[in-house]
Design a protein around this motif. Structure first.
Motif, PDB file in Angstrom:
ATOM      1  N   VAL A  95    -102.488  68.743 -70.784  1.00 36.12           N
ATOM      2  CA  VAL A  95    -103.238  68.234 -69.631  1.00 36.12           C
ATOM      3  C   VAL A  95    -104.561  67.621 -70.087  1.00 36.12           C
ATOM      4  CG1 VAL A  95    -104.449  68.915 -67.524  1.00 36.12           C
ATOM      5  CG2 VAL A  95    -102.164  69.812 -67.993  1.00 36.12           C
ATOM      6  N   GLU A  96    -105.239  68.288 -71.032  1.00 36.58           N
ATOM      7  CA  GLU A  96    -106.507  67.748 -71.545  1.00 36.58           C
ATOM      8  C   GLU A  96    -106.290  66.400 -72.211  1.00 36.58           C
ATOM      9  OE1 GLU A  96    -107.884  70.776 -74.138  1.00 36.58           O
ATOM     10  OE2 GLU A  96    -108.666  72.073 -72.523  1.00 36.58           O
ATOM     11  N   ARG A  97    -105.232  66.306 -72.999  1.00 36.03           N
ATOM     12  CA  ARG A  97    -104.924  65.033 -73.656  1.00 36.03           C
ATOM     13  C   ARG A  97    -104.583  63.958 -72.630  1.00 36.03           C
ATOM     14  NH1 ARG A  97    -107.212  64.910 -78.534  1.00 36.03           N
ATOM     15  NH2 ARG A  97    -106.212  66.217 -80.103  1.00 36.03           N
ATOM     16  N   GLN A  98    -103.848  64.364 -71.593  1.00 38.57           N
ATOM     17  CA  GLN A  98    -103.467  63.398 -70.563  1.00 38.57           C
ATOM     18  C   GLN A  98    -104.696  62.881 -69.821  1.00 38.57           C
ATOM     19  OE1 GLN A  98    -100.384  64.933 -68.043  1.00 38.57           O
ATOM     20  NE2 GLN A  98     -99.802  62.919 -67.259  1.00 38.57           N
ATOM     21  N   LYS A  99    -105.671  63.765 -69.578  1.00 37.26           N
ATOM     22  CA  LYS A  99    -106.912  63.331 -68.949  1.00 37.26           C
ATOM     23  C   LYS A  99    -107.682  62.361 -69.845  1.00 37.26           C
ATOM     24  CE  LYS A  99    -107.647  67.468 -66.102  1.00 37.26           C
ATOM     25  NZ  LYS A  99    -108.486  68.686 -65.905  1.00 37.26           N
ATOM     26  N   SER A 100    -107.544  62.547 -71.149  1.00 45.64           N
ATOM     27  CA  SER A 100    -108.257  61.681 -72.099  1.00 45.64           C
ATOM     28  C   SER A 100    -107.704  60.259 -72.102  1.00 45.64           C
ATOM     29  CB  SER A 100    -108.162  62.267 -73.514  1.00 45.64           C
ATOM     30  OG  SER A 100    -108.772  63.532 -73.584  1.00 45.64           O
ATOM     31  N   PHE A 101    -106.486  60.069 -71.568  1.00 48.89           N
ATOM     32  CA  PHE A 101    -105.942  58.714 -71.488  1.00 48.89           C
ATOM     33  C   PHE A 101    -106.905  57.789 -70.755  1.00 48.89           C
ATOM     34  CE2 PHE A 101    -101.144  60.012 -71.668  1.00 48.89           C
ATOM     35  CZ  PHE A 101    -101.356  60.527 -72.935  1.00 48.89           C
ATOM     36  N   ALA A 102    -107.623  58.343 -69.741  1.00 46.47           N
ATOM     37  CA  ALA A 102    -108.514  57.517 -68.923  1.00 46.47           C
ATOM     38  C   ALA A 102    -109.676  56.961 -69.735  1.00 46.47           C
ATOM     39  CB  ALA A 102    -109.040  58.338 -67.750  1.00 46.47           C
ATOM     40  N   ASN A 103    -110.011  57.594 -70.870  1.00 49.49           N
ATOM     41  CA  ASN A 103    -111.128  57.138 -71.691  1.00 49.49           C
ATOM     42  C   ASN A 103    -110.706  56.145 -72.766  1.00 49.49           C
ATOM     43  OD1 ASN A 103    -112.873  58.928 -70.300  1.00 49.49           O
ATOM     44  ND2 ASN A 103    -112.271  60.623 -71.654  1.00 49.49           N
ATOM     45  N   LEU A 104    -109.403  55.879 -72.836  1.00 46.82           N
ATOM     46  CA  LEU A 104    -108.916  54.933 -73.834  1.00 46.82           C
ATOM     47  C   LEU A 104    -109.119  53.499 -73.362  1.00 46.82           C
ATOM     48  CD1 LEU A 104    -105.503  56.649 -74.759  1.00 46.82           C
ATOM     49  CD2 LEU A 104    -107.721  56.924 -75.887  1.00 46.82           C
ATOM     50  N   LYS A 105    -109.045  52.577 -74.305  1.00 48.83           N
ATOM     51  CA  LYS A 105    -109.136  51.164 -73.944  1.00 48.83           C
ATOM     52  C   LYS A 105    -107.918  50.778 -73.103  1.00 48.83           C
ATOM     53  CE  LYS A 105    -111.985  49.458 -77.745  1.00 48.83           C
ATOM     54  NZ  LYS A 105    -112.111  48.459 -78.820  1.00 48.83           N
ATOM     55  N   PRO A 106    -108.079  49.777 -72.226  1.00 49.16           N
ATOM     56  CA  PRO A 106    -106.974  49.387 -71.330  1.00 49.16           C
ATOM     57  C   PRO A 106    -105.647  49.151 -72.049  1.00 49.16           C
ATOM     58  CG  PRO A 106    -108.976  48.277 -70.675  1.00 49.16           C
ATOM     59  CD  PRO A 106    -109.302  49.003 -71.947  1.00 49.16           C
ATOM     60  N   LYS A 107    -105.700  48.527 -73.232  1.00 50.43           N
ATOM     61  CA  LYS A 107    -104.431  48.220 -73.915  1.00 50.43           C
ATOM     62  C   LYS A 107    -103.733  49.505 -74.378  1.00 50.43           C
ATOM     63  CE  LYS A 107    -106.524  47.355 -78.473  1.00 50.43           C
ATOM     64  NZ  LYS A 107    -106.633  46.356 -79.566  1.00 50.43           N
ATOM     65  N   HIS A 108    -104.528  50.528 -74.735  1.00 52.92           N
ATOM     66  CA  HIS A 108    -103.930  51.794 -75.153  1.00 52.92           C
ATOM     67  C   HIS A 108    -103.437  52.583 -73.936  1.00 52.92           C
ATOM     68  CE1 HIS A 108    -105.264  50.857 -79.113  1.00 52.92           C
ATOM     69  NE2 HIS A 108    -106.553  51.010 -78.854  1.00 52.92           N
ATOM     70  N   GLN A 109    -104.160  52.478 -72.830  1.00 55.45           N
ATOM     71  CA  GLN A 109    -103.686  53.097 -71.591  1.00 55.45           C
ATOM     72  C   GLN A 109    -102.354  52.486 -71.171  1.00 55.45           C
ATOM     73  OE1 GLN A 109    -106.547  53.232 -68.389  1.00 55.45           O
ATOM     74  NE2 GLN A 109    -108.260  53.584 -69.782  1.00 55.45           N
ATOM     75  N   ALA A 110    -102.270  51.165 -71.285  1.00 54.49           N
ATOM     76  CA  ALA A 110    -101.028  50.477 -70.912  1.00 54.49           C
ATOM     77  C   ALA A 110     -99.879  50.888 -71.825  1.00 54.49           C
ATOM     78  CB  ALA A 110    -101.237  48.959 -70.975  1.00 54.49           C
ATOM     79  N   LYS A 111    -100.201  51.089 -73.116  1.00 57.47           N
ATOM     80  CA  LYS A 111     -99.165  51.503 -74.059  1.00 57.47           C
ATOM     81  C   LYS A 111     -98.607  52.868 -73.681  1.00 57.47           C
ATOM     82  CE  LYS A 111     -98.337  52.271 -78.997  1.00 57.47           C
ATOM     83  NZ  LYS A 111     -98.936  52.272 -80.353  1.00 57.47           N
ATOM     84  N   ALA A 112     -99.504  53.796 -73.295  1.00 57.84           N
ATOM     85  CA  ALA A 112     -99.058  55.126 -72.885  1.00 57.84           C
ATOM     86  C   ALA A 112     -98.254  55.057 -71.592  1.00 57.84           C
ATOM     87  CB  ALA A 112    -100.258  56.053 -72.720  1.00 57.84           C
ATOM     88  N   ALA A 113     -98.706  54.230 -70.652  1.00 54.93           N
ATOM     89  CA  ALA A 113     -98.024  54.118 -69.360  1.00 54.93           C
ATOM     90  C   ALA A 113     -96.639  53.492 -69.505  1.00 54.93           C
ATOM     91  CB  ALA A 113     -98.870  53.290 -68.396  1.00 54.93           C
ATOM     92  N   ASP A 114     -96.479  52.595 -70.491  1.00 55.91           N
ATOM     93  CA  ASP A 114     -95.204  51.910 -70.679  1.00 55.91           C
ATOM     94  C   ASP A 114     -94.231  52.687 -71.573  1.00 55.91           C
ATOM     95  OD1 ASP A 114     -96.163  49.855 -69.137  1.00 55.91           O
ATOM     96  OD2 ASP A 114     -96.810  48.629 -70.839  1.00 55.91           O
TER      97      ASP A 114
END
Length: 408
Positions: free
Chosen positions: A364-383
């Motif tokens: 859960v902590e790691r998943q919350k940290s997704f929000a602090n990543l750059k948009p391209k890395h957030q998109a990579k995780a979401a995809d």
């Protein structure tokens, strides 16, 4: 510098003694090494390599000592990259963790035998035909360029030609019988996956030698230094596997670092070939006056590239993002595997409720940290469909069992 025969004999006996000690006291009884055990023995083998290198410096001089350390560091880096493939192979064959040590030790012994043969053939060849340095250099540059290309995602390292042929010609089973290579099934002898995975490891060892031997010949042409640097880089590789298998996935720029090292050595080989040139269609068969890269500079460049590679992998935005996403995947997979496929968990790896709750909290902590990543890395995780499936399933299991003191 000519190495006396008794020095060769003592060195070979010492290396064989280390391998025998490794088998008798660590590998013969199947078990998974703990992290402290792997760290202790990895440090010990690196210590042996460093002490040997100091001995080369003292008794062989600065040039031989620098060549040894440059060769050892380069071969060690290539060996770490090879661990990625070993990991894929053993995952594909679902080798029990407790038995992976024997597979790795077999791979090390096979690699040592195969590379020793390549070393003496290569030494004899380059002494007879100096123009081979052109081929070695060109091959390393080609390999460096190949490392920069993205890998095929569906590439199955374990499903190679030799394995497919063995399955077709011999009777095989998908069932392990401890660490046995052959077992009885329905009253007939069949090959176990343990034998097949050793064949796969041995085959990849031969392919690895095609990169590593030209690379180290680009740093030294002394057969003794080539042999010892290669041997000490392989010793301790088994312990290193268990020590850093969680870190391997985080070294996202390792292939770029190795490409830079192989490219650098390839250029060094071509320059050396030009300096020693005897080909009639190049400068009329005369030596070409070119700048030659000294061993000390080679050592500095190799160490510098590796330091930058590791730091970028661990500290850059891309490296941190990869670490966060990879850790979230790992924790979710542990939760889902424990609940959905307990039969796939190796013996001794079943965890209790507290450990699973800790994994869920970390996920859960790691998943919350997704929000602090750059948009391209957030998109990579979401995809990433597999990641999202694992996270969703882990949340579902936690919600289902949080009030019932079940698995979580």
């Amino acid at each position: 510098m000519e190495i006396p025969g008794y020095v060769w004999l003592l060195t070979i006996v010492g290396i064989l003694a280390l391998l025998a000690f490794d088998f008798i006291f660590h590998v013969r009884k199947a078990h998974e090494p703990t992290l402290p055990e792997a760290a202790k023995w990895s440090a010990l083998y690196v210590g042996f390599a460093l002490i040997f290198g100091v001995g080369v410096l003292i008794f062989g001089g600065g040039t031989l000592g620098s060549e040894y350390f440059a060769g050892y560091i380069t071969e060690k880096a290539l060996s770490v990259d090879n661990l990625f493939v070993f990991l894929i192979i053993m995952s594909s064959f679902r080798v029990p963790r407790a038995d992976q040590q024997k597979v790795l030790l077999f791979g090390i012994v096979f690699a040592l035998i195969a590379r020793t043969g390549f070393i003496f053939l290569g030494a004899a060849a380059v002494n007879a035909w100096s123009w081979l340095f052109y081929i070695f250099g060109g091959f390393l540059i080609f390999t460096a360029v190949k490392l920069l290309r993205p890998e095929e995602e569906n590439e199955d390292e374990a499903n190679n030609f030799v394995i497919r042929l063995a399955k077709r010609l011999f009777k095989t089973t998908d069932r392990y019988d401890g660490d046995k290579l052959v077992t009885i099934e329905n009253g007939k002898k069949v090959l176990t996956p343990m034998l097949l995975v050793m064949v796969a490891i041995g085959g990849t060892d031969l392919l690895f030698a095609l990169d590593s031997i030209p690379a180290i010949f680009g740093l030294t042409q002394n057969p003794y230094i080539v042999f010892t640097a290669t041997a000490f880089s392989l010793l301790g590789l088994r312990q290193l596997y268990f020590l850093i298998d969680g870190l391997l996935d985080r070294l996202i720029f390792l292939s770029y670092g190795l490409a830079a090292i192989l490219g650098f050595i390839g250029v060094k080989l071509v320059l050396h070939a030009l300096h020693e040139n005897t080909l009639p269609f190049i400068n009329g068969g005369e030596h070409v006056p070119v700048f030659e890269i000294e061993t000390g500079l080679s050592l500095a460049v190799i160490v510098g590239i590796l330091i930058v590679t590791v730091l970028l992998s661990l500290l850059s935005p891309a490296g941190r993002a990869h670490t966060i996403i990879s850790d979230a995947r790992s924790q979710a997979k542990k939760i889902v595997l424990h609940a959905d496929s307990p039969e796939d968990i190796p013996d001794g790896h079943h965890v209790d409720e507290v450990e699973l709750e800790t994994s869920y909290t970390r996920m859960v902590e790691r998943q919350k940290s997704f929000a602090n990543l750059k948009p391209k890395h957030q998109a990579k995780a979401a995809d990433d469909e597999e990641l999202q499936r694992l996270l969703s399933r882990a949340h579902e299991l936690h919600a289902k069992n949080s009030d019932s003191r079940g698995l979580l």
